[in-house]
Design a protein around this motif. Structure first.
Motif, PDB file in Angstrom:
ATOM      1  N   LYS A  95       0.837 -14.524 -96.744  1.00 40.88           N
ATOM      2  CA  LYS A  95       0.084 -15.736 -96.288  1.00 40.88           C
ATOM      3  C   LYS A  95       0.925 -17.146 -96.239  1.00 40.88           C
ATOM      4  O   LYS A  95       0.644 -17.906 -95.499  1.00 40.88           O
ATOM      5  CB  LYS A  95      -0.966 -15.998 -97.414  1.00 40.88           C
ATOM      6  CG  LYS A  95      -2.092 -14.790 -97.487  1.00 40.88           C
ATOM      7  CD  LYS A  95      -3.194 -15.244 -98.399  1.00 40.88           C
ATOM      8  CE  LYS A  95      -4.466 -14.067 -98.125  1.00 40.88           C
ATOM      9  NZ  LYS A  95      -5.364 -14.334 -99.278  1.00 40.88           N
ATOM     10  N   LEU A  96       1.891 -17.022 -97.303  1.00 41.70           N
ATOM     11  CA  LEU A  96       2.684 -18.327 -97.171  1.00 41.70           C
ATOM     12  C   LEU A  96       3.618 -18.374 -95.927  1.00 41.70           C
ATOM     13  O   LEU A  96       3.834 -19.365 -95.389  1.00 41.70           O
ATOM     14  CB  LEU A  96       3.531 -18.217 -98.516  1.00 41.70           C
ATOM     15  CG  LEU A  96       4.394 -19.634 -98.614  1.00 41.70           C
ATOM     16  CD1 LEU A  96       3.622 -20.613 -98.657  1.00 41.70           C
ATOM     17  CD2 LEU A  96       5.216 -19.444-100.150  1.00 41.70           C
ATOM     18  N   THR A 145       2.782 -16.612 -93.277  1.00 38.46           N
ATOM     19  CA  THR A 145       1.944 -16.934 -91.938  1.00 38.46           C
ATOM     20  C   THR A 145       1.768 -18.438 -91.806  1.00 38.46           C
ATOM     21  O   THR A 145       1.551 -18.978 -90.704  1.00 38.46           O
ATOM     22  CB  THR A 145       0.649 -16.106 -92.126  1.00 38.46           C
ATOM     23  OG1 THR A 145       1.031 -14.803 -92.477  1.00 38.46           O
ATOM     24  CG2 THR A 145      -0.102 -16.524 -91.053  1.00 38.46           C
ATOM     25  N   ILE A 146       1.343 -19.165 -92.872  1.00 30.02           N
ATOM     26  CA  ILE A 146       1.064 -20.615 -92.861  1.00 30.02           C
ATOM     27  C   ILE A 146       2.267 -21.530 -92.117  1.00 30.02           C
ATOM     28  O   ILE A 146       2.278 -22.154 -91.468  1.00 30.02           O
ATOM     29  CB  ILE A 146       0.674 -21.258 -94.169  1.00 30.02           C
ATOM     30  CG1 ILE A 146      -0.314 -20.475 -94.836  1.00 30.02           C
ATOM     31  CG2 ILE A 146       0.714 -22.888 -94.319  1.00 30.02           C
ATOM     32  CD1 ILE A 146      -0.705 -20.981 -96.245  1.00 30.02           C
ATOM     33  N   ILE A 147       3.487 -20.854 -92.823  1.00 25.53           N
ATOM     34  CA  ILE A 147       4.703 -21.400 -92.131  1.00 25.53           C
ATOM     35  C   ILE A 147       4.824 -21.522 -90.685  1.00 25.53           C
ATOM     36  O   ILE A 147       5.067 -22.149 -89.808  1.00 25.53           O
ATOM     37  CB  ILE A 147       6.029 -21.153 -92.863  1.00 25.53           C
ATOM     38  CG1 ILE A 147       5.766 -21.722 -94.431  1.00 25.53           C
ATOM     39  CG2 ILE A 147       7.171 -21.759 -92.236  1.00 25.53           C
ATOM     40  CD1 ILE A 147       7.007 -21.329 -95.296  1.00 25.53           C
ATOM     41  N   SER A 148       4.840 -20.030 -90.112  1.00 22.37           N
ATOM     42  CA  SER A 148       5.027 -19.904 -88.921  1.00 22.37           C
ATOM     43  C   SER A 148       4.243 -20.365 -87.894  1.00 22.37           C
ATOM     44  O   SER A 148       4.425 -20.723 -86.745  1.00 22.37           O
ATOM     45  CB  SER A 148       5.039 -18.163 -88.702  1.00 22.37           C
ATOM     46  OG  SER A 148       3.554 -17.744 -89.240  1.00 22.37           O
ATOM     47  N   SER A 149       2.880 -20.341 -88.236  1.00 26.64           N
ATOM     48  CA  SER A 149       1.746 -21.249 -87.351  1.00 26.64           C
ATOM     49  C   SER A 149       1.822 -22.577 -87.461  1.00 26.64           C
ATOM     50  O   SER A 149       1.262 -23.058 -86.581  1.00 26.64           O
ATOM     51  CB  SER A 149       0.256 -20.805 -88.078  1.00 26.64           C
ATOM     52  OG  SER A 149       0.226 -21.133 -89.093  1.00 26.64           O
ATOM     53  N   SER A 150       2.715 -23.100 -88.334  1.00 29.02           N
ATOM     54  CA  SER A 150       2.536 -24.538 -88.198  1.00 29.02           C
ATOM     55  C   SER A 150       3.888 -25.209 -87.838  1.00 29.02           C
ATOM     56  O   SER A 150       3.859 -26.323 -87.123  1.00 29.02           O
ATOM     57  CB  SER A 150       2.474 -25.221 -89.849  1.00 29.02           C
ATOM     58  OG  SER A 150       3.143 -24.641 -90.821  1.00 29.02           O
ATOM     59  N   SER A 193      10.342 -17.667 -90.989  1.00 31.28           N
ATOM     60  CA  SER A 193       9.078 -17.117 -91.395  1.00 31.28           C
ATOM     61  C   SER A 193       8.679 -15.992 -90.305  1.00 31.28           C
ATOM     62  O   SER A 193       8.030 -14.863 -90.938  1.00 31.28           O
ATOM     63  CB  SER A 193       8.004 -18.145 -91.228  1.00 31.28           C
ATOM     64  OG  SER A 193       7.988 -18.771 -89.796  1.00 31.28           O
ATOM     65  N   LEU A 202       9.893 -24.440 -97.741  1.00 34.72           N
ATOM     66  CA  LEU A 202       8.623 -25.228 -97.581  1.00 34.72           C
ATOM     67  C   LEU A 202       8.851 -26.596 -98.047  1.00 34.72           C
ATOM     68  O   LEU A 202       8.496 -27.745 -97.456  1.00 34.72           O
ATOM     69  CB  LEU A 202       7.389 -24.551 -98.004  1.00 34.72           C
ATOM     70  CG  LEU A 202       6.190 -25.316 -98.146  1.00 34.72           C
ATOM     71  CD1 LEU A 202       5.715 -25.366 -96.465  1.00 34.72           C
ATOM     72  CD2 LEU A 202       5.055 -24.736 -98.580  1.00 34.72           C
TER      73      LEU A 202
END
Length: 432
Positions: A56-57, A59-64, A115, A143
């Motif tokens: 999840k961590l 995924t958040i970095i890759s999407s943002s 990521s 991050l």
């Protein structure tokens, strides 16, 4: 060799893609290095990190990160366009080489690549307990680095491309070039000492500006061929057909047969002038910014006044004595290199401002006050240049100013500038 390497490193730094590419490669390497933690017998000491939490961590970095990187590129391009439009296109290389902006863009792209690659490895069961913990720690650190970089970059991008920021960058790089030339007034060659151009002329093989002269290469060729070489085109000179780069004679001053190609190849010629070894280019760019600020479309005399202050600082730096420990002694005794002319430097700096600001009392008066300050410096060549340019500026103001009181004030200031002696201080004669 060190100077040549530094010159090409600075050219590489001006390429916007180099640092992000290096960061991407480093990110991929870090992803695979995390796997090495499984080889260490520390499994009982690390905390168990679940597969889902790391996923999840990441995924958040890759999407943002891709969104932030796209936003960063858009903001930087807008800042570059603003700098070229409000200042001068010649300042573009300084703006694009801004370390903080390049570091920010590299961080965002590197975090995105990290990521993505780490997520692929995680999905395919590449990591065990220890390496998964290591990957989690690295992800948290990345991050945190992204957050700190973003906060700093927001402050930077708010200033990047603004006229004051551009002037500061140009002045800073000109200071470096002036200090370097003060340490090596003859580029490690020997002074001309009044020698006139003599010998056989060597012309350039391409058309453009002399960006750098490989003095050591000229020395090596001169030693092997028994020649004496006199440089006729310093960095910043426009090399064109018919423009002599150097003159060559034999050891005894006689005409000799020689191959001009190695001499011409020692002159690095490019399409644009560079700040590094061409102090006059920084003066030209500052003068262009001031000239544009004084145009009717912009009408910003404050910027021109600020740049006049920059010129006073730069020329005061130019006449500062250089310690023997800081001076680079001449190493190439077969290469004669002339020093930069102070008169030419004054032409680069003050001619455009005196022309464009002749009819603006604030600028014309500040210019004469600057001449008075520079005239007080203990340098005969600078005093001669001040005398010439103070008179020229006064003549331009006499043609442009309509109000008699304004003209009388400029005449008073010019008279004072021409009367100041080295080291002399006259309190109360000139108001701030």
């Amino acid at each position: 060799m060190g100077d040549r390497l530094s010159f090409y490193i600075r050219r590489i730094r001006e390429r916007l893609w180099v640092r992000p590419l290096a960061t991407c490669v480093l990110s991929v390497v870090i992803v695979f290095l995390a796997k090495l933690a499984d080889r260490q017998d520390i499994g009982r000491y690390v905390v168990l990190i679940t597969h889902d939490s790391v996923e999840k961590l990441l995924t958040i970095i890759s999407s943002s990160m891709l969104v932030i990187a796209t936003f960063a590129v858009g903001s930087m391009v807008a800042a570059y366009a603003s700098a070229s439009r409000t200042a001068t296109p010649r300042s573009f290389s300084l703006i694009i080489s801004d370390d903080l902006s390049q570091n920010a863009l590299s961080t965002y792209i590197g975090a995105f690549i990290f990521s993505i690659v780490a997520l692929i490895g995680l999905k395919n069961g590449y990591y065990d307990k220890v390496s998964r913990f290591t990957l989690f720690v690295i992800t948290v650190l990345i991050l945190a680095m992204v957050i700190v970089t973003f906060v700093r970059w927001v402050d930077c991008i708010a200033r990047l491309g603004r006229i004051t920021n551009t002037v500061e960058k140009v002045e800073a790089v000109t200071i470096k070039a002036l200090r370097r030339r003060r340490r090596m007034p003859n580029l490690r060659g020997i002074p001309a000492e009044g020698l006139q151009h003599r010998g056989q002329a060597v012309y350039g093989e391409s058309i453009g500006y002399v960006q750098r002269i490989e003095i050591s290469a000229l020395q090596t060729h001169a030693e092997s061929a028994g020649l004496r070489i006199q440089v006729a085109a310093l960095p910043g000179t426009f090399a064109a057909p018919g423009r002599v780069l150097a003159y060559v004679v034999g050891d005894q001053g006689a005409q000799v047969d020689f191959d001009p190609a190695p001499v011409a190849q020692a002159f690095v010629i490019g399409a644009h002038r560079e700040f590094d070894e061409d102090p006059r280019f920084g003066l030209v760019v500052l003068s262009e910014i001031a000239s544009r600020a004084l145009s009717p479309a912009v009408n910003d005399p404050g910027t021109a006044i600020g740049i006049i202050g920059s010129f006073v600082r730069l020329f005061a730096l130019w006449v500062e004595p250089v310690d023997d420990d800081d001076r680079d002694d001449s190493e190439c005794d077969r290469v004669v290199v002339p020093e930069i002319s102070v008169q030419d430097m004054f032409d680069d700096a003050f001619t455009a401002i005196a022309r464009e600001g002749a009819g603006t009392i604030e600028v014309a008066s500040r210019l004469q006050k600057a001449f008075a300050s520079l005239s007080s410096l203990d340098d005969a060549a600078m005093r001669d240049a001040v005398t010439l340019h103070a008179r020229r500026a006064l003549a331009r103001s006499e043609l442009a100013l309509a109000l008699p009181d304004d003209l009388e004030e400029i005449r008073r200031l010019a008279t004072f500038a021409l009367s100041v002696q080295p080291g002399e201080v006259k309190e109360g004669v000139i108001s701030p």
